[in-house]
Scaffold this active site. Structure first.
Site, short mmCIF file in Angstrom:
data_model
loop_
_atom_site.label_atom_id
_atom_site.label_comp_id
_atom_site.label_asym_id
_atom_site.label_seq_id
_atom_site.Cartn_x
_atom_site.Cartn_y
_atom_site.Cartn_z
N ASP A 47 2.25 1.91 3.34
CA ASP A 47 3.19 0.94 3.94
C ASP A 47 4.62 1.37 3.69
O ASP A 47 5.49 1.16 4.54
CB ASP A 47 3.08 -0.45 3.29
CG ASP A 47 1.72 -1.08 3.43
OD1 ASP A 47 1.03 -0.78 4.40
OD2 ASP A 47 1.36 -1.89 2.54
N HIS B 142 0.89 -1.17 0.00
CA HIS B 142 0.00 0.00 0.00
C HIS B 142 0.92 1.22 0.00
O HIS B 142 2.01 1.17 0.61
CB HIS B 142 -0.84 0.11 1.27
CG HIS B 142 -1.81 -1.01 1.51
ND1 HIS B 142 -1.45 -2.18 2.13
CD2 HIS B 142 -3.12 -1.13 1.23
CE1 HIS B 142 -2.51 -2.97 2.23
NE2 HIS B 142 -3.55 -2.36 1.68
C1 XLS Z 1 -7.90 -7.01 3.84
C2 XLS Z 1 -7.31 -7.16 2.52
C3 XLS Z 1 -6.13 -6.24 2.24
C4 XLS Z 1 -5.89 -6.12 0.78
C5 XLS Z 1 -5.03 -4.97 0.39
O1 XLS Z 1 -8.66 -7.85 4.30
O2 XLS Z 1 -6.97 -8.49 2.33
O3 XLS Z 1 -5.00 -6.70 2.93
O4 XLS Z 1 -5.33 -7.29 0.27
O5 XLS Z 1 -5.61 -3.76 0.68
#
Ligand code: XLS
Ligand code: NI
Ligand code: NI
Length: 442
Positions: free
Chosen positions: A105, A102
């Protein structure tokens, strides 16, 4: 550069007889399976958020992990750089070819949107240098449009158009970053695109907003010539009570309604599938059937816990049929198995992160061997073909070709006294066949 994982050397393939817990027993990246290397079939990715951005805190307790860059009071950009050094050291030692992030991140949110953009650009420069140095590739980028209080009532589906605008600006910038790093996909997980109560929600309006938002994403993708795939990641609930991207079938209906079915595919997460009341294989088959299969967030849930526990996949039984479904659908193109997985809070030794990933990669690699065997094993596909054989006969063709209607069939059944006898579905026999295939996978 001081190493963050000094006690771990690059993970090697040692084969099924190895007792070394930090070696691969099944993932032999150059091994050819059905005309492709394991590496090219599986396209493993490591996620940045659970593995590096999270310190092990949960709603009941503080962080437990040794992640010095998450300490309070540090310089956020220096911490981001330290985190990135450790992440790339991990990626390189593990030997998975891809990672995903993200925007928030890899780079801290600034005091203003302009500052956040500048932070991201600076960290993208560093990521690019690390990628050039290590050969790591980006499976996908995504914008974190669910954490900040401004997104509490949704991003694209917020009642306030200014929040929509903010999310659009953030996604635009994150798409630019993903393109710069050669991302193979761009993901949208609707973290707060849903509702808590219909008492304050205009659902039809919010869906139109989301349709417009995703059209903007696709328009922008073409404008900048991004050649990756745009993916929606379905999830039924959590954090909101109801999320609009509930499951693959719901997403497909949504894409059709907003004219996006040829532009957007799905990123299916194993435990999101379970939470939606289906199972992972059902979600894969639905996506393949609609032509929108894109990528996978590989993890597992817990049968007793009704939330997204994001555990590392560890069951060859579960994963073999999933890989079988993916192979039958033609395999990954731009997608891959991205480990959207996190350690348990008590797994606080630095090398636990390796143990989680090594086990997961071996589980998927062995599942690939089983799936390939199932594909080559004519008994399983033959059972399906035999079951539907009637549809290539005269009656089946007339029905599916639209040549006959209810009245014609009524007449036909009367005239020819059609009285079909049921035949065995052979489920137990087929399940045993799968188990035998799992037993012999080498
Ligand atoms: C949350 C999601 C998230 C996505 C990315 O439950 O899995 O981690 O993969 O935003
Ligand atoms: Ni996910
Ligand atoms: Ni998830």
């Amino acid at each position: 550069m001081t190493e963050f994982f000094p006690d771990v050397s690059p993970i090697e393939y040692e084969g099924p007889d190895s007792d070394n817990s930090l070696a691969f027993r099944w993932y032999d990246k150059d091994r050819i399976v059905l005309d492709k290397t394991m590496e090219d079939h599986l396209r493993f990715g490591v996620c940045y958020w659970h593995s590096f951005a999270w310190n092990g805190s949960d709603i009941f307790g503080a962080g437990t992990f040794d992640r010095p860059w998450t300490a309070e009071g540090g310089d956020p950009m220096a911490q981001a750089a330290q985190k990135m050094d450790a992440a790339f050291e991990f990626f390189e030692k593990l030997g998975a070819p891809f990672f995903s992030f993200h925007d928030r991140d890899i780079a801290p949110e600034g005091a203003t949107f302009a500052e956040s953009c500048a932070n991201l650009d600076a960290m993208v420069d560093q990521a690019e240098a690390h990628m050039n140095r290590t050969g790591m590739k980006l499976l996908w980028g995504t914008a974190q449009a669910f954490f900040q209080p401004r997104y509490a009532a949704g991003a694209a589906t917020n009642p306030n158009p200014e929040v929509f605008a903010h999310a659009a600006a953030q996604v635009k910038h994150c798409m630019d970053a993903t393109q710069r790093l050669g991302g193979a996909n761009y993901v949208l997980w609707g973290g707060r695109e849903g509702y808590e109560t219909l008492l304050n929600t205009d659902m039809a309006h919010e869906l139109d907003q989301l349709g417009r938002f995703l059209n903007m994403v696709v328009e922008y993708k073409h404008q900048i010539g991004f050649d990756g795939t745009i993916l929606i990641e379905p999830k039924p609930q959590e954090p909101t009570k109801h999320q609009y991207d509930y499951d693959t079938a719901t997403v497909y209906g949504f894409l059709k309604k907003y004219g996006l079915e040829d532009e957007i595919k799905v990123n299916i997460e194993v435990n999101h599938a379970t939470l939606s009341g289906h199972d992972f294989v059902h979600e894969l088959a639905t996506a393949v059937g609609h032509g929108i299969f894109g990528s996978v967030d590989a993890n597992r849930g817990d049968e007793q816990l009704g939330w997204d526990t994001d555990q590392f996949p560890n069951s060859v039984e579960q994963m073999s049929l999933a890989v079988y479904e993916i192979l039958r659908g033609g395999g990954f193109t731009t997608g891959g198995f991205m480990f959207d997985t996190k350690l348990r809070r008590q797994s606080l030794a630095r090398d636990d992160l390796f143990h989680g990933h090594v086990g997961a990669m071996d589980t998927m690699a062995r599942s690939l061997l089983v799936a390939a065997d199932l594909i080559e094993n004519a008994d399983l596909s033959g059972a399906v073909e035999d079951r539907y054989a009637g549809w290539s006969g005269a009656l089946g063709q007339k029905i599916m070709g639209g040549e006959v209607g209810l009245a014609d069939l009524h007449q036909d059944v009367l005239d020819n006294n059609i009285d079909p006898a049921p035949v065995s579905g052979r489920q137990e026999m087929l399940e045993n066949l799968v188990n035998r295939t799992i037993e012999r996978a080498r």
